[in-house]
Design a protein around this motif. Structure first.
Motif, PDB file in Angstrom:
ATOM      1  N   LEU A 131     -11.321   1.858  -5.064  1.00  0.00           N
ATOM      2  CA  LEU A 131     -11.898   3.194  -5.212  1.00  0.00           C
ATOM      3  C   LEU A 131     -12.700   3.586  -3.970  1.00  0.00           C
ATOM      4  CD1 LEU A 131     -13.054   3.210  -8.945  1.00  0.00           C
ATOM      5  CD2 LEU A 131     -11.144   4.460  -7.931  1.00  0.00           C
ATOM      6  N   ASP A 132     -13.340   2.613  -3.332  1.00  0.00           N
ATOM      7  CA  ASP A 132     -14.071   2.890  -2.099  1.00  0.00           C
ATOM      8  C   ASP A 132     -13.103   3.286  -0.983  1.00  0.00           C
ATOM      9  OD1 ASP A 132     -16.440   2.314  -3.312  1.00  0.00           O
ATOM     10  OD2 ASP A 132     -16.585   0.267  -2.541  1.00  0.00           O
ATOM     11  N   LEU A 133     -11.938   2.658  -0.958  1.00  0.00           N
ATOM     12  CA  LEU A 133     -10.942   2.988   0.061  1.00  0.00           C
ATOM     13  C   LEU A 133     -10.476   4.421  -0.119  1.00  0.00           C
ATOM     14  CD1 LEU A 133      -8.783  -0.271  -0.047  1.00  0.00           C
ATOM     15  CD2 LEU A 133     -10.505   0.350   1.649  1.00  0.00           C
ATOM     16  N   ALA A 134     -10.320   4.837  -1.373  1.00  0.00           N
ATOM     17  CA  ALA A 134      -9.873   6.200  -1.650  1.00  0.00           C
ATOM     18  C   ALA A 134     -10.934   7.214  -1.238  1.00  0.00           C
ATOM     19  CB  ALA A 134      -9.538   6.350  -3.133  1.00  0.00           C
ATOM     20  N   VAL A 135     -12.200   6.882  -1.462  1.00  0.00           N
ATOM     21  CA  VAL A 135     -13.291   7.783  -1.063  1.00  0.00           C
ATOM     22  C   VAL A 135     -13.321   7.939   0.447  1.00  0.00           C
ATOM     23  CG1 VAL A 135     -15.794   8.026  -0.965  1.00  0.00           C
ATOM     24  CG2 VAL A 135     -14.703   7.332  -3.096  1.00  0.00           C
ATOM     25  N   ASP A 136     -13.157   6.812   1.156  1.00  0.00           N
ATOM     26  CA  ASP A 136     -13.167   6.857   2.619  1.00  0.00           C
ATOM     27  C   ASP A 136     -12.030   7.711   3.160  1.00  0.00           C
ATOM     28  OD1 ASP A 136     -15.339   5.233   2.538  1.00  0.00           O
ATOM     29  OD2 ASP A 136     -14.291   3.405   3.129  1.00  0.00           O
ATOM     30  N   ALA A 137     -10.881   7.628   2.493  1.00  0.00           N
ATOM     31  CA  ALA A 137      -9.701   8.357   2.961  1.00  0.00           C
ATOM     32  C   ALA A 137      -9.640   9.771   2.399  1.00  0.00           C
ATOM     33  CB  ALA A 137      -8.432   7.593   2.565  1.00  0.00           C
ATOM     34  N   ASP A 138     -10.516  10.066   1.441  1.00  0.00           N
ATOM     35  CA  ASP A 138     -10.550  11.377   0.792  1.00  0.00           C
ATOM     36  C   ASP A 138      -9.182  11.708   0.194  1.00  0.00           C
ATOM     37  OD1 ASP A 138     -11.767  13.675  -0.097  1.00  0.00           O
ATOM     38  OD2 ASP A 138     -11.250  14.831   1.682  1.00  0.00           O
ATOM     39  N   GLU A 139      -8.563  10.703  -0.435  1.00  0.00           N
ATOM     40  CA  GLU A 139      -7.254  10.880  -1.058  1.00  0.00           C
ATOM     41  C   GLU A 139      -7.277  10.296  -2.466  1.00  0.00           C
ATOM     42  OE1 GLU A 139      -4.119  10.587   2.648  1.00  0.00           O
ATOM     43  OE2 GLU A 139      -4.860   8.736   1.763  1.00  0.00           O
ATOM     44  N   GLU A 140      -6.236  10.576  -3.236  1.00  0.00           N
ATOM     45  CA  GLU A 140      -6.108   9.989  -4.553  1.00  0.00           C
ATOM     46  C   GLU A 140      -5.892   8.490  -4.408  1.00  0.00           C
ATOM     47  OE1 GLU A 140      -3.074  11.857  -6.802  1.00  0.00           O
ATOM     48  OE2 GLU A 140      -4.023  13.829  -6.822  1.00  0.00           O
ATOM     49  N   VAL A 141      -6.503   7.713  -5.300  1.00  0.00           N
ATOM     50  CA  VAL A 141      -6.464   6.271  -5.177  1.00  0.00           C
ATOM     51  C   VAL A 141      -5.040   5.728  -5.251  1.00  0.00           C
ATOM     52  CG1 VAL A 141      -6.857   5.924  -7.659  1.00  0.00           C
ATOM     53  CG2 VAL A 141      -7.444   4.121  -6.033  1.00  0.00           C
ATOM     54  N   HIS A 142      -4.193   6.345  -6.076  1.00  0.00           N
ATOM     55  CA  HIS A 142      -2.827   5.850  -6.192  1.00  0.00           C
ATOM     56  C   HIS A 142      -2.070   6.025  -4.869  1.00  0.00           C
ATOM     57  CE1 HIS A 142       0.641   4.473  -8.413  1.00  0.00           C
ATOM     58  NE2 HIS A 142       1.353   5.473  -7.950  1.00  0.00           N
ATOM     59  N   LYS A 143      -2.307   7.140  -4.190  1.00  0.00           N
ATOM     60  CA  LYS A 143      -1.671   7.365  -2.897  1.00  0.00           C
ATOM     61  C   LYS A 143      -2.173   6.375  -1.862  1.00  0.00           C
ATOM     62  CE  LYS A 143      -0.921  10.896   0.657  1.00  0.00           C
ATOM     63  NZ  LYS A 143      -1.211  12.301   1.078  1.00  0.00           N
ATOM     64  N   VAL A 144      -3.485   6.105  -1.875  1.00  0.00           N
ATOM     65  CA  VAL A 144      -4.063   5.134  -0.952  1.00  0.00           C
ATOM     66  C   VAL A 144      -3.462   3.751  -1.189  1.00  0.00           C
ATOM     67  CG1 VAL A 144      -6.199   3.920  -0.345  1.00  0.00           C
ATOM     68  CG2 VAL A 144      -6.214   6.389  -0.627  1.00  0.00           C
ATOM     69  N   LEU A 145      -3.277   3.387  -2.451  1.00  0.00           N
ATOM     70  CA  LEU A 145      -2.682   2.094  -2.771  1.00  0.00           C
ATOM     71  C   LEU A 145      -1.262   1.996  -2.243  1.00  0.00           C
ATOM     72  CD1 LEU A 145      -3.865   1.208  -6.398  1.00  0.00           C
ATOM     73  CD2 LEU A 145      -4.180  -0.146  -4.327  1.00  0.00           C
ATOM     74  N   ARG A 146      -0.482   3.047  -2.430  1.00  0.00           N
ATOM     75  CA  ARG A 146       0.897   3.039  -1.937  1.00  0.00           C
ATOM     76  C   ARG A 146       0.931   2.840  -0.423  1.00  0.00           C
ATOM     77  NH1 ARG A 146       1.752   7.680  -5.108  1.00  0.00           N
ATOM     78  NH2 ARG A 146       2.069   8.921  -3.214  1.00  0.00           N
ATOM     79  N   GLU A 147       0.039   3.548   0.268  1.00  0.00           N
ATOM     80  CA  GLU A 147      -0.005   3.430   1.725  1.00  0.00           C
ATOM     81  C   GLU A 147      -0.462   2.035   2.143  1.00  0.00           C
ATOM     82  OE1 GLU A 147      -2.633   6.584   2.776  1.00  0.00           O
ATOM     83  OE2 GLU A 147      -1.091   8.154   2.608  1.00  0.00           O
ATOM     84  N   LEU A 148      -1.431   1.486   1.413  1.00  0.00           N
ATOM     85  CA  LEU A 148      -1.943   0.160   1.729  1.00  0.00           C
ATOM     86  C   LEU A 148      -0.868  -0.898   1.505  1.00  0.00           C
ATOM     87  CD1 LEU A 148      -4.262  -1.654   2.552  1.00  0.00           C
ATOM     88  CD2 LEU A 148      -5.064  -1.626   0.178  1.00  0.00           C
ATOM     89  N   VAL A 149      -0.125  -0.762   0.426  1.00  0.00           N
ATOM     90  CA  VAL A 149       0.953  -1.710   0.152  1.00  0.00           C
ATOM     91  C   VAL A 149       1.987  -1.678   1.269  1.00  0.00           C
ATOM     92  CG1 VAL A 149       2.938  -2.142  -1.355  1.00  0.00           C
ATOM     93  CG2 VAL A 149       0.679  -1.764  -2.349  1.00  0.00           C
ATOM     94  N   GLY A 150       2.306  -0.479   1.749  1.00  0.00           N
ATOM     95  CA  GLY A 150       3.253  -0.364   2.857  1.00  0.00           C
ATOM     96  C   GLY A 150       2.743  -1.036   4.117  1.00  0.00           C
ATOM     97  N   THR A 151       1.460  -0.857   4.395  1.00  0.00           N
ATOM     98  CA  THR A 151       0.846  -1.481   5.571  1.00  0.00           C
ATOM     99  C   THR A 151       0.858  -2.996   5.453  1.00  0.00           C
ATOM    100  OG1 THR A 151      -0.596   0.424   5.938  1.00  0.00           O
ATOM    101  CG2 THR A 151      -1.250  -1.660   6.950  1.00  0.00           C
ATOM    102  N   LEU A 152       0.518  -3.496   4.278  1.00  0.00           N
ATOM    103  CA  LEU A 152       0.463  -4.945   4.070  1.00  0.00           C
ATOM    104  C   LEU A 152       1.859  -5.570   4.143  1.00  0.00           C
ATOM    105  CD1 LEU A 152      -2.165  -5.159   1.197  1.00  0.00           C
ATOM    106  CD2 LEU A 152      -2.467  -5.765   3.601  1.00  0.00           C
ATOM    107  N   ALA A 153       2.852  -4.849   3.675  1.00  0.00           N
ATOM    108  CA  ALA A 153       4.229  -5.352   3.780  1.00  0.00           C
ATOM    109  C   ALA A 153       4.609  -5.524   5.240  1.00  0.00           C
ATOM    110  CB  ALA A 153       5.187  -4.400   3.071  1.00  0.00           C
ATOM    111  N   GLN A 154       4.173  -4.612   6.091  1.00  0.00           N
ATOM    112  CA  GLN A 154       4.447  -4.718   7.520  1.00  0.00           C
ATOM    113  C   GLN A 154       3.682  -5.888   8.136  1.00  0.00           C
ATOM    114  OE1 GLN A 154       3.463  -0.890   9.179  1.00  0.00           O
ATOM    115  NE2 GLN A 154       5.228   0.133   8.272  1.00  0.00           N
ATOM    116  N   VAL A 155       2.456  -6.119   7.660  1.00  0.00           N
ATOM    117  CA  VAL A 155       1.669  -7.250   8.153  1.00  0.00           C
ATOM    118  C   VAL A 155       2.382  -8.559   7.843  1.00  0.00           C
ATOM    119  CG1 VAL A 155      -0.464  -8.569   7.791  1.00  0.00           C
ATOM    120  CG2 VAL A 155      -0.554  -6.081   8.030  1.00  0.00           C
ATOM    121  N   LEU A 156       2.975  -8.657   6.659  1.00  0.00           N
ATOM    122  CA  LEU A 156       3.687  -9.875   6.272  1.00  0.00           C
ATOM    123  C   LEU A 156       4.911 -10.105   7.143  1.00  0.00           C
ATOM    124  CD1 LEU A 156       3.537  -9.667   2.376  1.00  0.00           C
ATOM    125  CD2 LEU A 156       2.262 -11.224   3.860  1.00  0.00           C
ATOM    126  N   ASP A 157       5.518  -9.022   7.585  1.00  0.00           N
ATOM    127  CA  ASP A 157       6.712  -9.147   8.435  1.00  0.00           C
ATOM    128  C   ASP A 157       6.358  -9.706   9.811  1.00  0.00           C
ATOM    129  OD1 ASP A 157       8.376  -8.213   6.482  1.00  0.00           O
ATOM    130  OD2 ASP A 157       8.287  -6.127   7.146  1.00  0.00           O
TER     131      ASP A 157
END
Length: 213
Positions: A131-157
């Motif tokens: 929820l803090d990440l969503a506040v920082d990004a000023d976006e809906e938390v579900h959207k922030v999660l989707r973006e974060l998951v995409g970023t983390l998938a790239q980190v794993l690669d």
């Protein structure tokens, strides 16, 4: 009596998100494993199928040894293993931890707990509430999660440890097990899949964590 014993030592939220307390990496990993074992018991070993419906750090109590106990079953649903399980009458859970199927009129299964568990894994790695990440990004938390998951998938690669260092809670100052961090991130990414059929079972999550101990 059991609940009182754990309340005295506070919840995971009280400790993980407290700037004056530092959970070491080994402790975080053990908590992830303990919670996974608890959910696996509810989903696979109980005579009837128990879906907690509100898995989050506030509902994970810790004893004096920081062993976790899943608490607050006020929203839990007890279902027959052989039934249709279509009778979940209302949305349950906490914003930020709720699986997308809660608002899409799909049949509710144990996969909603697995989604919530994936969010908890992210928070154990990041050391911050989603929820803090969503506040920082000023976006809906579900959207922030989707973006974060995409970023983390790239980190794993990527194979560079520097990418992992940028993701893990900076308060750990790099003191973590790289293999275990990658395991938790990989599990979080799979648990947070928008398609619930692609999310793992809690039994498989436990096995994956045990292999990384």
């Amino acid at each position: 009596m059991l609940v009182t014993e754990y309340i005295e030592n506070r919840s995971l939220a009280n400790i993980l998100f407290n700037d004056n307390i530092l959970l070491e990496w080994k402790q975080r990993f053990n908590i992830a494993l303990g919670v996974a074992k608890g959910l696996a018991y509810l989903h696979h070993e109980c005579l009837e199928w128990v879906i907690h419906c509100d898995v989050k750090p506030e509902n994970i109590l810790l004893d004096q040894n920081l062993e976790p106990k899943i608490a607050d079953f006020g929203l839990a649903k007890l279902l027959n293993r052989g039934g249709s399980n279509q009778n979940v009458s209302r949305v349950r859970g906490t914003v930020g931890y709720m699986a997308p199927e809660w608002i899409s009129s799909l049949q509710i299964t144990a996969k909603v707990d697995i989604y919530s568990y994936g969010v908890v894994l992210l928070e154990l790695v990041l050391g911050r509430q989603v929820l803090d990440l969503a506040v920082d990004a000023d976006e809906e938390v579900h959207k922030v999660l989707r973006e974060l998951v995409g970023t983390l998938a790239q980190v794993l690669d990527g194979e560079q440890s520097s990418s992992i260092n940028e993701v893990v809670d900076c308060r750990l100052s790099g003191h973590f097990d790289d293999t275990q961090v990658r395991t938790l991130i990989r599990l979080a990414v799979s648990c947070l899949d928008e398609e619930r059929c692609k999310r793992p079972t809690m039994e498989s999550v436990v096995q994956t964590l045990l292999l990384a101990e």
